[in-house]
Scaffold this motif. Structure first.
Motif, PDB file in Angstrom:
ATOM      1  N   LYS A  18      33.606 -95.409  26.861  1.00 11.17           N
ATOM      2  CA  LYS A  18      34.403 -95.977  27.939  1.00 11.17           C
ATOM      3  C   LYS A  18      35.063 -94.861  28.755  1.00 11.17           C
ATOM      4  O   LYS A  18      35.141 -94.950  29.971  1.00 11.17           O
ATOM      5  CB  LYS A  18      35.455 -96.928  27.369  1.00 11.17           C
ATOM      6  CG  LYS A  18      36.246 -97.647  28.442  1.00 11.17           C
ATOM      7  CD  LYS A  18      37.060 -98.749  27.849  1.00 11.17           C
ATOM      8  CE  LYS A  18      37.940 -99.373  28.872  1.00 11.17           C
ATOM      9  NZ  LYS A  18      37.367-100.446  29.615  1.00 11.17           N
ATOM     10  N   ASN A  19      35.505 -93.805  28.096  1.00  6.96           N
ATOM     11  CA  ASN A  19      36.136 -92.691  28.805  1.00  6.96           C
ATOM     12  C   ASN A  19      35.151 -91.939  29.696  1.00  6.96           C
ATOM     13  O   ASN A  19      35.558 -91.259  30.617  1.00  6.96           O
ATOM     14  CB  ASN A  19      36.785 -91.723  27.814  1.00  6.96           C
ATOM     15  CG  ASN A  19      38.030 -92.322  27.200  1.00  6.96           C
ATOM     16  OD1 ASN A  19      38.605 -93.251  27.738  1.00  6.96           O
ATOM     17  ND2 ASN A  19      38.425 -91.799  26.057  1.00  6.96           N
ATOM     18  N   GLU A  20      33.841 -92.058  29.418  1.00  6.75           N
ATOM     19  CA  GLU A  20      32.848 -91.393  30.255  1.00  6.75           C
ATOM     20  C   GLU A  20      32.819 -92.002  31.650  1.00  6.75           C
ATOM     21  O   GLU A  20      32.305 -91.404  32.578  1.00  6.75           O
ATOM     22  CB  GLU A  20      31.471 -91.470  29.605  1.00  6.75           C
ATOM     23  CG  GLU A  20      31.344 -90.572  28.383  1.00  6.75           C
ATOM     24  CD  GLU A  20      30.021 -90.712  27.682  1.00  6.75           C
ATOM     25  OE1 GLU A  20      29.162 -91.482  28.151  1.00  6.75           O
ATOM     26  OE2 GLU A  20      29.844 -90.053  26.657  1.00  6.75           O
ATOM     27  N   ASP A  21      33.342 -93.221  31.816  1.00  9.59           N
ATOM     28  CA  ASP A  21      33.385 -93.867  33.123  1.00  9.59           C
ATOM     29  C   ASP A  21      34.580 -93.402  33.943  1.00  9.59           C
ATOM     30  O   ASP A  21      34.761 -93.855  35.065  1.00  9.59           O
ATOM     31  CB  ASP A  21      33.434 -95.398  32.969  1.00  9.59           C
ATOM     32  CG  ASP A  21      32.107 -95.953  32.476  1.00  9.59           C
ATOM     33  OD1 ASP A  21      31.079 -95.278  32.642  1.00  9.59           O
ATOM     34  OD2 ASP A  21      32.109 -97.057  31.924  1.00  9.59           O
ATOM     35  N   ASN A  22      35.429 -92.538  33.391  1.00  3.28           N
ATOM     36  CA  ASN A  22      36.562 -91.976  34.134  1.00  3.28           C
ATOM     37  C   ASN A  22      36.166 -90.628  34.713  1.00  3.28           C
ATOM     38  O   ASN A  22      35.363 -89.907  34.128  1.00  3.28           O
ATOM     39  CB  ASN A  22      37.781 -91.793  33.229  1.00  3.28           C
ATOM     40  CG  ASN A  22      38.459 -93.105  32.917  1.00  3.28           C
ATOM     41  OD1 ASN A  22      38.377 -94.058  33.682  1.00  3.28           O
ATOM     42  ND2 ASN A  22      39.140 -93.158  31.798  1.00  3.28           N
ATOM     43  N   VAL A  23      36.768 -90.311  35.846  1.00  3.47           N
ATOM     44  CA  VAL A  23      36.510 -89.022  36.475  1.00  3.47           C
ATOM     45  C   VAL A  23      37.843 -88.443  36.930  1.00  3.47           C
ATOM     46  O   VAL A  23      38.753 -89.189  37.279  1.00  3.47           O
ATOM     47  CB  VAL A  23      35.532 -89.162  37.668  1.00  3.47           C
ATOM     48  CG1 VAL A  23      36.131 -89.949  38.797  1.00  3.47           C
ATOM     49  CG2 VAL A  23      35.069 -87.808  38.168  1.00  3.47           C
ATOM     50  N   THR A  37      42.742 -89.005  38.773  1.00  6.32           N
ATOM     51  CA  THR A  37      41.947 -89.560  37.688  1.00  6.32           C
ATOM     52  C   THR A  37      41.785 -91.052  37.924  1.00  6.32           C
ATOM     53  O   THR A  37      42.766 -91.753  38.191  1.00  6.32           O
ATOM     54  CB  THR A  37      42.630 -89.313  36.324  1.00  6.32           C
ATOM     55  OG1 THR A  37      42.811 -87.897  36.156  1.00  6.32           O
ATOM     56  CG2 THR A  37      41.796 -89.863  35.185  1.00  6.32           C
ATOM     57  N   THR A  38      40.530 -91.509  37.836  1.00  7.15           N
ATOM     58  CA  THR A  38      40.221 -92.911  38.098  1.00  7.15           C
ATOM     59  C   THR A  38      38.979 -93.327  37.322  1.00  7.15           C
ATOM     60  O   THR A  38      38.101 -92.490  37.066  1.00  7.15           O
ATOM     61  CB  THR A  38      39.986 -93.141  39.607  1.00  7.15           C
ATOM     62  OG1 THR A  38      39.736 -94.526  39.827  1.00  7.15           O
ATOM     63  CG2 THR A  38      38.823 -92.339  40.130  1.00  7.15           C
ATOM     64  N   PRO A  39      38.874 -94.596  36.977  1.00  8.37           N
ATOM     65  CA  PRO A  39      37.588 -95.080  36.457  1.00  8.37           C
ATOM     66  C   PRO A  39      36.578 -95.122  37.601  1.00  8.37           C
ATOM     67  O   PRO A  39      36.956 -95.247  38.765  1.00  8.37           O
ATOM     68  CB  PRO A  39      37.903 -96.486  35.934  1.00  8.37           C
ATOM     69  CG  PRO A  39      39.245 -96.841  36.443  1.00  8.37           C
ATOM     70  CD  PRO A  39      39.912 -95.609  36.952  1.00  8.37           C
TER      71      PRO A  39
END
Length: 135
Positions: A18-23, A37-39
């Motif tokens: 799920k954290n991989e969808d954050n940038v 930082t955002t999804p």
């Protein structure tokens, strides 16, 4: 015991996925660093939660004139509008000082959307739009 270890490993992997969808995007200009930082993948009806951080890395204190909040967000995948104060604030930044701004948008539109980050200060920083996929 083995079942517990395997369960904990699987649970750890799913939260990592799920954290991989954050940038986190970063812009550096003179004595400031802006990070957002955002999804990047959401579904309609979900809440987009974004966080912006402005850090001063200069040595001498500096006064910055700005609106409130100093970091502003707009999201093309939502119908929400913001009313901001455009002028009248001055912040003295000292070495290592950090300002954080968080915002939320209810996601209403599908497809590729853009998160726009804007600074309302006499600091010249430009961040490209961040693409967010809404399913």
């Amino acid at each position: 015991m083995l079942v517990l270890a395997v369960s904990m490993t699987i649970a750890g992997c799913s939260s990592t996925d799920k954290n991989e969808d954050n940038v986190t995007e970063r812009v550096v200009a003179t004595d400031f660093i802006l990070e957002v930082t955002t999804p990047t993948v959401l579904s309609t009806g979900e809440t987009l939660k974004v966080k912006g951080t402005l850090k001063y890395t200069g040595i001498k204190p500096v006064e910055v004139t700005h609106g409130k909040p100093i970091i502003r967000f707009s999201f093309s995948g939502s119908n929400e509008q913001r009313n901001y104060a455009d002028v009248g604030y001055v912040t003295e930044f000292k070495l290592g000082q950090v300002v954080e701004v968080e915002d939320e948008f209810i996601v209403t539109k599908k497809g590729k959307q853009n998160l726009i980050v804007d600074m309302t200060a006499d600091i010249s920083m430009t961040m490209n739009p961040i693409e967010i996929v809404v399913k």
